[in-house]
Design a protein around this motif. Sequence first.
Motif, PDB file in Angstrom:
ATOM      1  N   ASP A  20      44.693  42.284  45.690  1.00 28.03           N
ATOM      2  CA  ASP A  20      44.982  43.359  44.742  1.00 28.03           C
ATOM      3  C   ASP A  20      43.813  43.589  43.786  1.00 28.03           C
ATOM      4  O   ASP A  20      43.581  44.709  43.323  1.00 28.03           O
ATOM      5  CB  ASP A  20      46.239  42.972  43.956  1.00 28.03           C
ATOM      6  CG  ASP A  20      46.896  44.143  43.266  1.00 28.03           C
ATOM      7  OD1 ASP A  20      46.718  45.289  43.720  1.00 28.03           O
ATOM      8  OD2 ASP A  20      47.607  43.904  42.267  1.00 28.03           O
ATOM      9  N   ALA A  21      43.079  42.508  43.473  1.00 25.96           N
ATOM     10  CA  ALA A  21      41.989  42.611  42.496  1.00 25.96           C
ATOM     11  C   ALA A  21      40.822  41.720  42.901  1.00 25.96           C
ATOM     12  O   ALA A  21      41.003  40.640  43.463  1.00 25.96           O
ATOM     13  CB  ALA A  21      42.487  42.210  41.108  1.00 25.96           C
ATOM     14  N   ILE A  47      41.808  47.612  47.393  1.00 25.99           N
ATOM     15  CA  ILE A  47      41.675  46.739  46.232  1.00 25.99           C
ATOM     16  C   ILE A  47      41.818  47.620  44.990  1.00 25.99           C
ATOM     17  O   ILE A  47      41.022  48.538  44.783  1.00 25.99           O
ATOM     18  CB  ILE A  47      40.325  46.004  46.237  1.00 25.99           C
ATOM     19  CG1 ILE A  47      40.182  45.169  47.515  1.00 25.99           C
ATOM     20  CG2 ILE A  47      40.200  45.106  45.009  1.00 25.99           C
ATOM     21  CD1 ILE A  47      38.825  44.496  47.661  1.00 25.99           C
ATOM     22  N   ARG A  48      42.819  47.358  44.168  1.00 24.50           N
ATOM     23  CA  ARG A  48      43.148  48.264  43.065  1.00 24.50           C
ATOM     24  C   ARG A  48      42.340  48.034  41.803  1.00 24.50           C
ATOM     25  O   ARG A  48      42.178  48.937  40.985  1.00 24.50           O
ATOM     26  CB  ARG A  48      44.638  48.141  42.706  1.00 24.50           C
ATOM     27  CG  ARG A  48      45.604  48.582  43.785  1.00 24.50           C
ATOM     28  CD  ARG A  48      47.011  48.705  43.237  1.00 24.50           C
ATOM     29  NE  ARG A  48      47.445  47.458  42.591  1.00 24.50           N
ATOM     30  CZ  ARG A  48      48.025  47.406  41.396  1.00 24.50           C
ATOM     31  NH1 ARG A  48      48.215  48.499  40.682  1.00 24.50           N
ATOM     32  NH2 ARG A  48      48.400  46.228  40.879  1.00 24.50           N
ATOM     33  N   HIS A  49      41.853  46.795  41.598  1.00 26.64           N
ATOM     34  CA  HIS A  49      41.194  46.463  40.347  1.00 26.64           C
ATOM     35  C   HIS A  49      39.896  45.693  40.595  1.00 26.64           C
ATOM     36  O   HIS A  49      39.835  44.844  41.485  1.00 26.64           O
ATOM     37  CB  HIS A  49      42.098  45.602  39.450  1.00 26.64           C
ATOM     38  CG  HIS A  49      43.430  46.217  39.167  1.00 26.64           C
ATOM     39  ND1 HIS A  49      43.587  47.238  38.253  1.00 26.64           N
ATOM     40  CD2 HIS A  49      44.661  45.965  39.671  1.00 26.64           C
ATOM     41  CE1 HIS A  49      44.858  47.585  38.204  1.00 26.64           C
ATOM     42  NE2 HIS A  49      45.534  46.824  39.057  1.00 26.64           N
ATOM     43  N   LEU A  50      38.904  45.984  39.768  1.00 31.50           N
ATOM     44  CA  LEU A  50      37.663  45.210  39.729  1.00 31.50           C
ATOM     45  C   LEU A  50      37.497  44.709  38.301  1.00 31.50           C
ATOM     46  O   LEU A  50      37.337  45.501  37.367  1.00 31.50           O
ATOM     47  CB  LEU A  50      36.462  46.069  40.125  1.00 31.50           C
ATOM     48  CG  LEU A  50      35.084  45.409  39.965  1.00 31.50           C
ATOM     49  CD1 LEU A  50      34.941  44.195  40.884  1.00 31.50           C
ATOM     50  CD2 LEU A  50      33.959  46.425  40.242  1.00 31.50           C
ATOM     51  N   LEU A  51      37.576  43.394  38.127  1.00 31.76           N
ATOM     52  CA  LEU A  51      37.434  42.778  36.810  1.00 31.76           C
ATOM     53  C   LEU A  51      36.086  42.078  36.737  1.00 31.76           C
ATOM     54  O   LEU A  51      35.774  41.244  37.590  1.00 31.76           O
ATOM     55  CB  LEU A  51      38.545  41.760  36.559  1.00 31.76           C
ATOM     56  CG  LEU A  51      39.993  42.218  36.778  1.00 31.76           C
ATOM     57  CD1 LEU A  51      40.949  41.078  36.468  1.00 31.76           C
ATOM     58  CD2 LEU A  51      40.317  43.435  35.936  1.00 31.76           C
ATOM     59  N   ALA A 100      44.653  36.949  31.283  1.00 36.20           N
ATOM     60  CA  ALA A 100      45.288  37.964  30.436  1.00 36.20           C
ATOM     61  C   ALA A 100      45.392  39.298  31.159  1.00 36.20           C
ATOM     62  O   ALA A 100      46.401  40.007  31.050  1.00 36.20           O
ATOM     63  CB  ALA A 100      44.514  38.117  29.133  1.00 36.20           C
ATOM     64  N   HIS A 101      44.360  39.646  31.920  1.00 36.74           N
ATOM     65  CA  HIS A 101      44.387  40.923  32.633  1.00 36.74           C
ATOM     66  C   HIS A 101      45.262  40.876  33.876  1.00 36.74           C
ATOM     67  O   HIS A 101      45.834  41.898  34.270  1.00 36.74           O
ATOM     68  CB  HIS A 101      42.962  41.364  32.973  1.00 36.74           C
ATOM     69  CG  HIS A 101      42.274  42.024  31.818  1.00 36.74           C
ATOM     70  ND1 HIS A 101      41.813  41.309  30.732  1.00 36.74           N
ATOM     71  CD2 HIS A 101      42.004  43.325  31.546  1.00 36.74           C
ATOM     72  CE1 HIS A 101      41.281  42.145  29.860  1.00 36.74           C
ATOM     73  NE2 HIS A 101      41.390  43.370  30.320  1.00 36.74           N
ATOM     74  N   VAL A 102      45.376  39.718  34.485  1.00 41.06           N
ATOM     75  CA  VAL A 102      46.321  39.575  35.589  1.00 41.06           C
ATOM     76  C   VAL A 102      47.728  39.891  35.098  1.00 41.06           C
ATOM     77  O   VAL A 102      48.490  40.616  35.752  1.00 41.06           O
ATOM     78  CB  VAL A 102      46.258  38.150  36.175  1.00 41.06           C
ATOM     79  CG1 VAL A 102      47.449  37.881  37.089  1.00 41.06           C
ATOM     80  CG2 VAL A 102      44.950  37.954  36.953  1.00 41.06           C
ATOM     81  N   ALA A 108      48.796  41.224  41.696  1.00 42.52           N
ATOM     82  CA  ALA A 108      49.581  40.413  42.623  1.00 42.52           C
ATOM     83  C   ALA A 108      48.755  39.344  43.339  1.00 42.52           C
ATOM     84  O   ALA A 108      49.308  38.359  43.830  1.00 42.52           O
ATOM     85  CB  ALA A 108      50.252  41.317  43.657  1.00 42.52           C
ATOM     86  N   SER A 109      47.453  39.548  43.440  1.00 39.57           N
ATOM     87  CA  SER A 109      46.577  38.582  44.098  1.00 39.57           C
ATOM     88  C   SER A 109      45.146  38.917  43.701  1.00 39.57           C
ATOM     89  O   SER A 109      44.840  40.058  43.357  1.00 39.57           O
ATOM     90  CB  SER A 109      46.734  38.639  45.623  1.00 39.57           C
ATOM     91  OG  SER A 109      46.477  39.956  46.100  1.00 39.57           O
ATOM     92  N   LEU A 110      44.277  37.908  43.744  1.00 42.52           N
ATOM     93  CA  LEU A 110      42.891  38.201  43.377  1.00 42.52           C
ATOM     94  C   LEU A 110      41.905  37.315  44.134  1.00 42.52           C
ATOM     95  O   LEU A 110      42.246  36.239  44.614  1.00 42.52           O
ATOM     96  CB  LEU A 110      42.675  38.083  41.864  1.00 42.52           C
ATOM     97  CG  LEU A 110      42.954  36.769  41.144  1.00 42.52           C
ATOM     98  CD1 LEU A 110      41.741  35.855  41.202  1.00 42.52           C
ATOM     99  CD2 LEU A 110      43.294  37.040  39.690  1.00 42.52           C
ATOM    100  N   ALA A 111      40.678  37.807  44.227  1.00 41.84           N
ATOM    101  CA  ALA A 111      39.579  37.077  44.862  1.00 41.84           C
ATOM    102  C   ALA A 111      38.484  36.867  43.836  1.00 41.84           C
ATOM    103  O   ALA A 111      38.223  37.737  43.000  1.00 41.84           O
ATOM    104  CB  ALA A 111      39.033  37.854  46.059  1.00 41.84           C
ATOM    105  N   LEU A 112      37.832  35.709  43.913  1.00 42.67           N
ATOM    106  CA  LEU A 112      36.753  35.354  42.992  1.00 42.67           C
ATOM    107  C   LEU A 112      35.415  35.490  43.706  1.00 42.67           C
ATOM    108  O   LEU A 112      35.129  34.741  44.646  1.00 42.67           O
ATOM    109  CB  LEU A 112      36.929  33.917  42.500  1.00 42.67           C
ATOM    110  CG  LEU A 112      38.133  33.649  41.605  1.00 42.67           C
ATOM    111  CD1 LEU A 112      38.313  32.146  41.422  1.00 42.67           C
ATOM    112  CD2 LEU A 112      37.958  34.334  40.261  1.00 42.67           C
ATOM    113  N   ALA A 113      34.599  36.443  43.263  1.00 52.17           N
ATOM    114  CA  ALA A 113      33.272  36.659  43.838  1.00 52.17           C
ATOM    115  C   ALA A 113      32.244  35.926  42.994  1.00 52.17           C
ATOM    116  O   ALA A 113      31.930  36.350  41.876  1.00 52.17           O
ATOM    117  CB  ALA A 113      32.957  38.151  43.909  1.00 52.17           C
ATOM    118  N   VAL A 114      31.728  34.827  43.514  1.00 48.61           N
ATOM    119  CA  VAL A 114      30.784  34.011  42.752  1.00 48.61           C
ATOM    120  C   VAL A 114      29.983  33.165  43.734  1.00 48.61           C
ATOM    121  O   VAL A 114      30.397  32.976  44.882  1.00 48.61           O
ATOM    122  CB  VAL A 114      31.541  33.136  41.723  1.00 48.61           C
ATOM    123  CG1 VAL A 114      32.360  32.061  42.422  1.00 48.61           C
ATOM    124  CG2 VAL A 114      30.610  32.531  40.704  1.00 48.61           C
TER     125      VAL A 114
END
Length: 205
Positions: A20-21, A47-51, A100-102, A108-114
């Motif tokens: 989701d993000a 993907i709905r969100h980019l944080l 906080a933004h989640v 609903a789900s997120l991936a960590l790009a690092v």
Amino acid sequence: MTKAVMAILALPQPAADRVDALVVPTGQGEEWRLTHAIRRWQANRNIRHLLVANGNPAEETYQEIDLPYLRGLGLRRLDGVRLQAEPAPNTGLQAAWIAAHVEELDIASLALAVSAYHLPRVYLTVLKALSRGGIRIPLVPDPVPVAPDAAAPETRATAYDLLPGEVERILRYAEKGWVATFEELRVYLRWLWGEHGTLLTGTSA
């Protein structure tokens, strides 16, 4: 700790296209974290969100995160983009902002790009921050494809050089309750694989 690193990096990376993000914790002058995430974001409108979490202004390579800067890296799709306005001198502050933004955006789900060497510590820190907030969602790794002997702009150290320090910090921070412990990770991953196998593998059970 080797077991924790293995378990995190064994999560299927293609799952990052099904979340989701997408989240980018910036730092070390590693612009490749952002360019990698932006490419995935531009290519996948599901993907709905980019944080994008801010970095540490004490670093010589610190770059203020704003839309003009990200546009210069190829960002064109702006709807759904959230940037951390305040500086985040450490991973804990980045993780708190992410959690906080989640909650705020009902992610609903997120991936960590690092970068891969930093990913286990980020993963465990974000997992702990989500847990503190009573949030349990799929969290998948999206390691940036960069050679392990590429020098980080901030320190000129390679991933080979930096990984031992990351492991040491994980162990030290776990004692202080700043990152998820191995047992907490193990319980979480059992839930993740058991309840969200379709997201991880892209196939139905």
